[in-house]
Every structure is written in structure tokens, then in C-alpha cells.
Design an enzyme around this catalytic site. Structure first.
Site, PDB file in Angstrom:
ATOM      1  N   ASN A 166     -24.779  22.212 -25.990  1.00  0.00           N
ATOM      2  CA  ASN A 166     -25.805  21.179 -26.104  1.00  0.00           C
ATOM      3  C   ASN A 166     -26.175  20.926 -27.557  1.00  0.00           C
ATOM      4  OD1 ASN A 166     -27.955  19.473 -25.917  1.00  0.00           O
ATOM      5  ND2 ASN A 166     -29.069  20.634 -24.390  1.00  0.00           N
ATOM      6  N   ASP A 167     -26.939  21.827 -28.126  1.00  0.00           N
ATOM      7  CA  ASP A 167     -27.478  21.580 -29.467  1.00  0.00           C
ATOM      8  C   ASP A 167     -26.399  21.363 -30.522  1.00  0.00           C
ATOM      9  OD1 ASP A 167     -30.053  21.774 -28.469  1.00  0.00           O
ATOM     10  OD2 ASP A 167     -30.110  23.946 -28.740  1.00  0.00           O
ATOM     11  N   VAL A 168     -25.234  22.001 -30.360  1.00  0.00           N
ATOM     12  CA  VAL A 168     -24.189  21.855 -31.375  1.00  0.00           C
ATOM     13  C   VAL A 168     -23.501  20.494 -31.298  1.00  0.00           C
ATOM     14  CG1 VAL A 168     -23.747  24.320 -31.530  1.00  0.00           C
ATOM     15  CG2 VAL A 168     -22.385  22.942 -29.970  1.00  0.00           C
ATOM     16  N   THR A 169     -23.876  19.672 -30.291  1.00  0.00           N
ATOM     17  CA  THR A 169     -23.301  18.328 -30.197  1.00  0.00           C
ATOM     18  C   THR A 169     -24.361  17.262 -30.402  1.00  0.00           C
ATOM     19  OG1 THR A 169     -23.747  18.155 -27.830  1.00  0.00           O
ATOM     20  CG2 THR A 169     -21.645  19.118 -28.463  1.00  0.00           C
TER      21      THR A 169
END
Lengths: 105, 466
Positions: B392-395
Site C-alpha cells: 500500500n504505502d510504498v505505491t
């Protein structure tokens, strides 16, 4: 070990080893960072050597108290967990890393 | 000076061990030689242990053997049993064991040595006891969090920093007392210092959340390394000093890399309690406000089957769902149809550095299909489908363009630049950091809801049928 060790000689070794460490580790690719971590983990298990020395030293001065004996055994056991577990788990991980297998599609 | 064959042999063995350790780490620089490297290091360890056992003249032999037997059984058994997804907590535990051993050695040394014992020993004894205990206690909390025996969310309370500061100050005061008197102080001073160090280890990891674990684990690894090196000063052992510093350097380097991958200074990770600003966790994840497009397995299967290039973006969600084997099966199906499949690995995906790589390796994904962030990002515009599995957060493109976002500036995988993005997600709950992901509202993005493993298996079957 009674007379104090030569501090500066030890410090020299310490600093140089840090440089070697940075040099060697910076070449490890990100793919292998988990095995790197578990392998270095196993290497710091070398503290087991220290634990063995200290237990021998403990018994060298006559029969030690039960409390200290237990502490010593715990130190050795923890060090061994670190060494054996660390190397075994690294081996398990590394044997999974494969290049594209021969049956090329 | 008399010629002492035994101490000569011991020194030679220690030197051999040191050389083997360094060579071993050197061989870890390529997956092709890494196994050899690990074995070289293990041989080095064996040589050092045999030599030191020989040098003890069997003093306390039964205690040493008992310790080794117990430790070997526990270490070996747990190393064989542990699942690859649980590797971070396993490494944390082994790390804690090493730290604990360093702390115990210093404790025994404190109680048996003849005081006063000189400055070098007195300083190194105190330091290795403190750092060893800190590392052991911190590792145990990290283990509990990762094993989900306690909440993975940051645990914070008002005045936490102050409390931690006071404990740290207490450790310093007690430590200085012990050093100043070279250990002549009563035992309670030493015991109080140990207790305070253990407490600080606990307090220090409590406010750090699950997603920040790669940083914490690296840092704790480095701590134990340093503790071992300092134990080497205490015991006048080059072997311990060198091995400990190698590990300390390695852990520090990884910590810095992880911090960079999150674009956050270390102090922020350790003291910032990411995404926990006053009950924010419940307020933002209520869902409903985001306008997303749900898609079906059949649609995605067609999209994948007719793609030229598919990039899989795995995250911790893939590990939780144990979906790595299914992912590999899907990739096999796609490759059979001539689709190029690549894997994009963000440095902080998962719970420890390189976690995703190990999981995919376990599923027999060849390592030359795994790409680092910098190598894969230019590929996304040429990619037909980016398949985001449990990441999630890394995209999150907000990291690129929303200056007010808590993750602004963090380098991300540019999945939004792919022709199509399919996000496999359990539900619309936001990621660990509790931040909305604008990616999901983009016109080229669709969501496939459900358990990652079940979805991927369904996709594989559907691709077969296309």
C-alpha cells in the site's frame, strides 16, 4: 587477563574492523539483505566464545555459587542459540535462491 | 617469555576464524556464492569454538556442555521449523539471544572479578551490559509485535519521551557510578543498571509500529554487534572485537539504507511514532470516502493474459496471506503465454530488509526476476499491468506530490505510471500508516477485493481458461 589489556591496540583493531565491515557489507545486493542479516546475526553469536571463557574462569576459582553457575550456563545457551540458529536459518534461506531454472520456457 | 604452544594455537585459530568471517561476508555479495559464504563463516565459528573449548582445560566442562546442548537444540529446532514469512521475528529472537549473552557475560564478570579491575574493563563491562540488555529486551518486544502476540500498532502515551529520557538518564548515572569506582559499588547498583537497561529496551521499541520494523531490526542487530565488540574489550579478545564490529557496521549500514528508503531521518522513525498522532488510526480508516472501481477476476485475467509485460508488486499483505506460491503459479501461467513477468521490490516492503526477496525465493521465483526500485521504476510506463499484492504505502503517489502527506518524499514504486494497475486488497482499510492512497482513485486503477491467496489462485485458473 589480570593486567589491563592495551586499550589503544584494541581500539585500533575495533576501528579498522568497522571500516572493513562497511566495505564488505556495502557490496551485498538488496536481494540478499535478509540472509545477510541472519548471517551477521550468527557471526555475533561468537559471543559464545566469551561465554565459554567466562564459565571456565568461574570454575577456575573453585566451586562457584549456584546463581552464577546458572547465569553462566544461560550465557552459553543463549550464545549457542544465536550461533546454531543463525547459521541454520541462513543456510535454509540461501538454498532457496536460484537463478532461472534450466527448463527455460 | 616461555614458548607457549597452546596460546599460539588459540591465537592462530582466532585469526583463522576472523579471516573466514570476513571472506564469508564477502561471498554474500552474490546469490551464486552466498551459500559458500555462510558455510565459510560457520566453519570459522567451529574452529574458534573448538580452540576455546580446548583452552579451558575442561574447567566447568559440564556447565559449558549443558549450555551448548540446550542452546543447540533450541536454535536448531526453531531454525528448521520457522516459516519464511516469520523470518523477521526469528531473526529478532536470535539477535536478542546474542544481546542477552553479552549482558550475562558482563554480569558474571562483574560478580567474579577482583575489584577494582582497571579502566578498560570497567568501562567495557558497563557498556556491554547496558547495550546487551537493551538489545535483548528490545528484540523480545520486536518479536512479540511481529508475532502479533501484542499489537503491531505504535504504543504511545503522553510524556513517553520524558519517561524514556529519565530511564536513560538513570542508566547513565548508575553506569558512571560503576565506572568511577571500577566495580567496587555494591551489587544493587549493577543490578539496578541492568534493570533500567532492560526497561529502556522495552520502552524504546513500544512506540515503533510494524511498518517501521525493518529499521528497528537492523538497528537492534547493530546494537548486539556493538555489545559483542565491547565484550571483546572486556575479555581482551580480538576475535570478539572484530566480529562484533563487522556486525555493528552491517546493522548500521542497513539501518541507514532503510531510513533512506522511507525518506525519514532515523530519529523520526525511532521517536516519531509514525501515523499515531492522537487516535488518527480510527478516524482515517473509516472508509467510504474514496471513489474506487472494483473489478472481477475474469476481467483481470483477460487483461493479464493479453499483456506484454506484467510487474508484480508484493508487500507485507502477500506475506500475511502466504500467497507467494500462488503468485509464482500465476506468473508461470502468464509466462507460458509469452507475458514477461517482473517483480518490483521496495526496500522497505515487508518487515525486514529483503523480506520479499526471501519469500519469492521460497516460491522458486528466480532471483534475476526480482528488481530493485531504481531498476524497475523506468519500466512502469512500458508495463501493461502492475499487479499490486498486499502493498500500500510504498505505491502511494501522495509521497511524490502531496507535500502535506506524512509520507511525502518517500521514494515509491511508480505503479500509477503503468497502463493498468490492479490492486489486490482485502478491503478498503488504509495501509499501516493510516494514510489514504490516491492511487486507488486513478482512472487506470481497479481493485480486486478478497484474500490475496484466493484471488491469485482464482486469477491463475481464469488465465488458464482464457
Amino acid at each position: 587477563m589480570n593486567h589491563g589489556p592495551d586499550l589503544f591496540q584494541l581500539l585500533t583493531v575495533f576501528i579498522l574492523a568497522i571500516f572493513v565491515g562497511f566495505e564488505v557489507i556495502s557490496k551485498v545486493p538488496t536481494t540478499l539483505h535478509t540472509p545477510l542479516m541472519s548471517a551477521t546475526n550468527a557471526i555475533h553469536g561468537v559471543v559464545l566464545v566469551g561465554a565459554i571463557v567466562i564459565v571456565a574462569q568461574l570454575f577456575g576459582g573453585g566451586t562457584p555459587s549456584t546463581a552464577l553457575t546458572v547465569l553462566g550456563i544461560c550465557a552459553v545457551a543463549l550464545g549457542t542459540i544465536n550461533v546454531v540458529g543463525g547459521f541454520a536459518v541462513t543456510e535454509r534461506m540461501l538454498q532457496m535462491f536460484k537463478k532461472r531454472e534450466p527448463a527455460k520456457k | 617469555m616461555t614458548f607457549d604452544l597452546q596460546s599460539l594455537l588459540l591465537d592462530a585459530a582466532e585469526l583463522a576464524a576472523i579471516v573466514l568471517f570476513i571472506l564469508g561476508l564477502r561471498f554474500l555479495s552474490s546469490p551464486a556464492t552466498a551459500r559458500l559464504g555462510n558455510r565459510l563463516a560457520a566453519v570459522g565459528m567451529l574452529i574458534a569454538l573448538v580452540a576455546v573449548l580446548y583452552s579451558t582445560h575442561a574447567l566447568g566442562w559440564w556447565a559449558i556442555l549443558a549450555g551448548i546442548a540446550i542452546g543447540a537444540a533450541i536454535g536448531f529446532f526453531s531454525a528448521l521449523k520457522v516459516k519464511m514469512t516469520a523470518m523477521p521475528q526469528m531473526v529478532a529472537l536470535f539477535n536478542g539471544a546474542g544481546g542477552g549473552a553479552a549482558g550475562l557475560i558482563s554480569s558474571v564478570e562483574f560478580f567474579v572479578s577482583v575489584h577494582p579491575y582497571g579502566w578498560t574493563i570497567s568501562v567495557s563491562l558497563v557498556l556491554s551490559a547496558i547495550i546487551g540488555c537493551l538489545s535483548a529486551a528490545g528484540s523480545i518486544i520486536a518479536f512479540l509485535k511481529l508475532q502479533e502476540l501484542m499489537t503491531g500498532r505504535p504504543i504511545t502515551y503522553k510524556g513517553q519521551q520524558v519517561v524514556n529520557g529519565i530511564v536513560a538518564l538513570g542508566i547513565v548515572v548508575l553506569g558512571v557510578m560503576l565506572i568511577a569506582t571500577q566495580g567496587v559499588d555494591p551489587a544493587w547498583v549493577f543490578l539496578a543498571m541492568l534493570a533500567a537497561a532492560l526497561l529502556l529496551g522495552v520502552f524504546f521499541v513500544l512506540p515503533i509500529g510494524g511498518a517501521d520494523m525493518p529499521v528497528v531490526i537492523s538497528l537492534l542487530n547493530s546494537f548486539t554487534g556493538v555489545a559483542v565488540a565491547i565484550t571483546g574489550f572486556e575479555l581482551n579478545s580480538n576475535l570478539l572485537i572484530i566480529s562484533g564490529s563487522l556486525v555493528g557496521a552491517s546493522g548500521t549500514l542497513l539501518t541507514i539504507l532503510m531510513g533512506k528508503a522511507m525518506n525519514r531521518p532515523l530519529t523520526n522513525v525511532l521517536f516519531g511514532a509514525f501515523g499515531s498522532g492522537g487516535g488518527m488510526e480510527t478516524s482515517t480508516s473509516s472508509g467510504g470516502q474514496q471513489n474506487v472501481r472494483a473489478t472481477s477476476v475474469e476481467d483481470v485475467a483477460v487483461m493479464l493474459a493479453y499483456a506484454q509485460q506484467v510487474v508484480v508488486v508484493p508487500g507485507y499483505g502477500m506475506a500475511v496471506a502466504q500467497a507467494q506460491h500462488s503468485v509464482r503459479e500465476l506468473a508461470d501461467q502468464l509466462e507460458k503465454r509469452g507475458v514477461a513477468v517482473k517483480y518490483a521490490i521496495h526496500p522497505v516492503a515487508g518487515r525486514m530488509p529483503g523480506h520479499m526477496n526471501v519469500l519469492l525465493a521460497e516460491a522458486n521465483v528466480p532471483y534475476n526476476q526480482l528488481y530493485d526500485m531504481d531498476d524497475i521504476n523506468p519500466e512502469f510506463p512500458r508495463t501493461d499491468v502492475a499487479l499490486v499484492i498486499g502493498a500500500n504505502d510504498v505505491t502511494n503517489p501522495a509521497a511524490r506530490n502531496v507535500a502535506s502527506s506524512p509520507i511525502y518524499g518517500m521514494p515509491i514504486l511508480d505503479v500509477d505510471k503503468a497502463q493498468n494497475v490492479v490492486v489486490l486488497k482485502r478491503s478498503m482499510r488504509s495501509g499501516f500508516a493510516g494514510i489514504e492512497n490516491p492511487l486507488y482513485e486513478l482512472p487506470n486503477c481497479s481493485m480486486l477485493f478478497g484474500d490475496a491467496k484466493a484471488s491469485v489462485s482464482a486469477l491463475t485458473a481464469a488465465v488458464k481458461a482464457v
